[in-house]
Design a protein around this motif. Structure first.
Motif, short mmCIF file in Angstrom:
data_model
loop_
_atom_site.label_atom_id
_atom_site.label_comp_id
_atom_site.label_asym_id
_atom_site.label_seq_id
_atom_site.Cartn_x
_atom_site.Cartn_y
_atom_site.Cartn_z
N HIS A 179 41.70 2.07 -22.72
CA HIS A 179 40.65 3.06 -22.53
C HIS A 179 39.26 2.43 -22.45
O HIS A 179 38.32 3.05 -21.93
N ASP A 180 39.11 1.20 -22.93
CA ASP A 180 37.81 0.54 -22.89
C ASP A 180 37.57 -0.23 -21.60
O ASP A 180 36.53 -0.88 -21.45
N ARG A 181 38.52 -0.19 -20.67
CA ARG A 181 38.36 -0.91 -19.40
C ARG A 181 37.12 -0.39 -18.67
O ARG A 181 36.98 0.80 -18.43
N ASP A 182 36.22 -1.30 -18.34
CA ASP A 182 34.95 -0.93 -17.73
C ASP A 182 35.15 -0.44 -16.29
O ASP A 182 35.78 -1.13 -15.47
N PHE A 183 34.61 0.72 -15.98
CA PHE A 183 34.75 1.28 -14.64
C PHE A 183 34.06 0.41 -13.59
O PHE A 183 34.53 0.30 -12.44
N TYR A 184 32.96 -0.23 -13.96
CA TYR A 184 32.23 -1.07 -13.02
C TYR A 184 33.10 -2.20 -12.47
O TYR A 184 32.99 -2.58 -11.30
N ALA A 185 33.98 -2.73 -13.30
CA ALA A 185 34.88 -3.80 -12.86
C ALA A 185 35.78 -3.32 -11.73
O ALA A 185 36.07 -4.05 -10.79
N ALA A 186 36.20 -2.06 -11.83
CA ALA A 186 37.06 -1.49 -10.79
C ALA A 186 36.27 -1.20 -9.52
O ALA A 186 36.78 -1.36 -8.41
N VAL A 187 35.01 -0.81 -9.69
CA VAL A 187 34.19 -0.48 -8.53
C VAL A 187 33.82 -1.71 -7.71
O VAL A 187 33.89 -1.71 -6.48
N LYS A 188 33.41 -2.77 -8.38
CA LYS A 188 32.91 -3.94 -7.65
C LYS A 188 34.02 -4.84 -7.09
O LYS A 188 33.76 -5.70 -6.24
N ALA A 189 35.25 -4.64 -7.53
CA ALA A 189 36.36 -5.45 -7.03
C ALA A 189 36.57 -5.22 -5.54
O ALA A 189 36.39 -4.11 -5.04
N THR A 190 36.96 -6.26 -4.83
CA THR A 190 37.30 -6.09 -3.43
C THR A 190 38.55 -5.21 -3.33
O THR A 190 39.27 -5.01 -4.32
N GLU A 191 38.81 -4.69 -2.16
CA GLU A 191 39.98 -3.83 -1.98
C GLU A 191 41.26 -4.57 -2.34
O GLU A 191 42.16 -4.01 -2.98
N LYS A 192 41.33 -5.83 -1.96
CA LYS A 192 42.52 -6.65 -2.25
C LYS A 192 42.71 -6.82 -3.76
O LYS A 192 43.81 -6.63 -4.29
N VAL A 193 41.63 -7.15 -4.45
CA VAL A 193 41.70 -7.34 -5.90
C VAL A 193 42.00 -6.02 -6.60
O VAL A 193 42.78 -5.97 -7.57
N PHE A 194 41.38 -4.94 -6.14
CA PHE A 194 41.63 -3.64 -6.75
C PHE A 194 43.11 -3.27 -6.65
O PHE A 194 43.71 -2.79 -7.63
N MET A 195 43.71 -3.49 -5.50
CA MET A 195 45.13 -3.19 -5.31
C MET A 195 45.98 -4.05 -6.24
O MET A 195 46.95 -3.57 -6.84
N GLU A 196 45.61 -5.32 -6.36
CA GLU A 196 46.39 -6.25 -7.18
C GLU A 196 46.31 -5.92 -8.67
O GLU A 196 47.30 -6.07 -9.40
N LYS A 197 45.15 -5.43 -9.13
CA LYS A 197 44.95 -5.20 -10.56
C LYS A 197 45.24 -3.77 -11.01
O LYS A 197 45.64 -3.54 -12.16
N TYR A 198 45.01 -2.81 -10.12
CA TYR A 198 45.09 -1.42 -10.55
C TYR A 198 46.22 -0.62 -9.89
O TYR A 198 46.57 0.44 -10.38
N ILE A 199 46.76 -1.11 -8.81
CA ILE A 199 47.81 -0.36 -8.11
C ILE A 199 49.17 -1.05 -8.22
O ILE A 199 50.14 -0.47 -8.73
N SER A 200 49.25 -2.27 -7.76
CA SER A 200 50.53 -2.99 -7.69
C SER A 200 51.26 -3.12 -9.02
O SER A 200 52.49 -2.94 -9.08
N PRO A 201 50.59 -3.42 -10.15
CA PRO A 201 51.31 -3.59 -11.43
C PRO A 201 52.01 -2.32 -11.92
O PRO A 201 52.86 -2.39 -12.82
N HIS A 202 51.68 -1.18 -11.36
CA HIS A 202 52.20 0.08 -11.88
C HIS A 202 53.09 0.82 -10.86
O HIS A 202 53.35 2.02 -11.00
N ARG A 203 53.57 0.10 -9.86
CA ARG A 203 54.38 0.73 -8.81
C ARG A 203 55.70 1.30 -9.36
O ARG A 203 56.21 2.30 -8.85
#
Length: 386
Positions: free
Chosen positions: A337-361
């Motif tokens: 719950h403490d994960r900073d939203f800014y980290a998700a916003v500034k990530a490139t599309e590739k990094v965002f997919m790797e960190k926030y989408i792919s691990p939870h498929r």
């Protein structure tokens, strides 16, 4: 040199468009059609522009006033043949003539041939020269175009790099190198900008090189007034942000940021220092982004002042879709719950997919699909498991 000039002239005159019989107007205006001892009919410039050059009647009427002194189609025919010899299509030739009717008045042998030789000597190909003609407008009619192009090739590194700002402003080739361009370049270099920085800046703002030195000095002072020092990594961006902004407009933009986000003078100073391009954003975009980030995401104005880049991202294409992904993952215990939203916003599309989408498929099989839909404005709250 002489051999090449003869080759150029031969190539031009051998072009099909150089033949008088190829011009519809020539059938009614050549000497062969006039009986002996008769007065030659007047050269109808407007008709020639329509029939031979492809201009509309309205374009021809406007252009004809600039070349009304022409008494025969000989020079225009030769100029058109020159353009055809470079490889320009009929529509491209029409565009050149519409932009610069006086091109039809140039002497091929005295002006165009030497220019062609000079440009090829500095490394331009026939197709490069064709591009140059299309964008240079009246500047191509001056022999000084060769020395100016040579200078810009050295400044920008390649013809392709030079073509980008030239497409935005033909004034680059019309500005005097010694009295205008070089002093401006020297000033930018004094500010710590290297050749690549200047090239990047001028690709977006070519007018900065053709402006009066005093005006560029004022831009530099304005950028420094934002608290961005010369030589810093952010100075080029700051200069881009304030270029051609009056003091009144700059003050209004800063006041708008303060009122919209509730920032203090210190906070707006921090924000503009870190992200000068905030000053170029539209009022509506900043208002919508700030309302979402403060009211829905729950971020504090001071938080945004320290991370002003968030306000520059697309609300529909980035901020909102990524917020719903992060919110979904937090609510379902998939990220802390403490994960900073800014980290998700500034990530490139590739990094965002790797960190926030792919691990939870595995546990959230539709997450990628739901995220893609959210990026198009659909299904913003339909993030589901299974």
């Amino acid at each position: 040199m002489l051999h090449r000039r003869r080759y150029v002239h031969t190539r031009i005159m051998s072009s099909p468009s150089a033949s008088p019989s190829s011009s519809p107007h020539c059938h009614s205006s050549t000497a062969a059609a006039v009986p002996p001892n008769s007065a030659s009919p007047a050269f109808a410039v407007e008709d020639y522009l329509v029939a031979t050059c492809g201009l509309s009647r309205a374009q021809a009427l406007k252009a004809s006033t600039k070349i009304s002194h022409l008494k025969s189609p000989s020079k225009p025919d030769a100029a058109i043949a020159y353009l055809a010899g470079l490889g320009l299509s009929r529509s491209e030739i029409t565009a050149v003539v519409a932009k610069d009717p006086k091109f039809l008045c140039i002497s091929v042998e005295r002006t165009l041939d030497p220019i062609f030789v000079g440009l090829t000597d500095i490394g331009l190909t026939r197709s490069d020269i064709a591009c140059l003609v299309s964008f240079a407008r009246g500047s191509f009619r001056c022999k000084s175009v060769v020395s100016r192009v040579h200078y810009y090739l050295q400044l920008f590194g390649s013809f392709e790099n030079f073509l980008l700002p030239l497409k935005r402003s033909s004034y680059l080739l019309g500005s005097d190198l010694e009295t205008t361009v070089k002093p401006n370049v020297a000033l930018l270099q004094e500010c710590g900008l290297g050749a690549s920085d200047i090239a990047k800046l001028c690709t977006r703002l070519p007018g900065i090189l053709s402006s009066k030195l005093e005006r560029v000095q004022a831009m530099v002072a304005c950028a420094e007034g934002l608290g961005v020092p010369r030589g810093s990594a952010m100075f080029r961006t700051a200069l881009h942000a304030v270029a051609f902004l009056s003091e009144e407009k700059l003050a209004a933009k800063i006041e708008h940021l303060k009122n919209t986000l509730g920032w203090s003078d210190a906070e707006v100073g921090i924000a503009v220092y870190k992200a000068p391009m905030l000053l170029t954003g539209s009022k509506d975009r900043i208002e919508r982004a700030s309302k979402f980030l403060i009211s829905e995401v729950g971020l504090e104005p001071a938080y945004l002042a320290d991370r002003p880049a968030m306000l520059s991202y697309s609300l529909e294409g980035r901020l909102r879709p990524r917020y719903y992904v992060v919110k979904f993952l937090k609510e379902n215990g998939l990220i802390h719950h403490d994960r900073d939203f800014y980290a998700a916003v500034k990530a490139t599309e590739k990094v965002f997919m790797e960190k926030y989408i792919s691990p939870h498929r595995e546990v959230a099989k539709h997450l990628a699909e739901d995220y893609a839909a959210a990026c198009t404005g659909e299904g913003l709250t339909n993030f589901t498991f299974g």
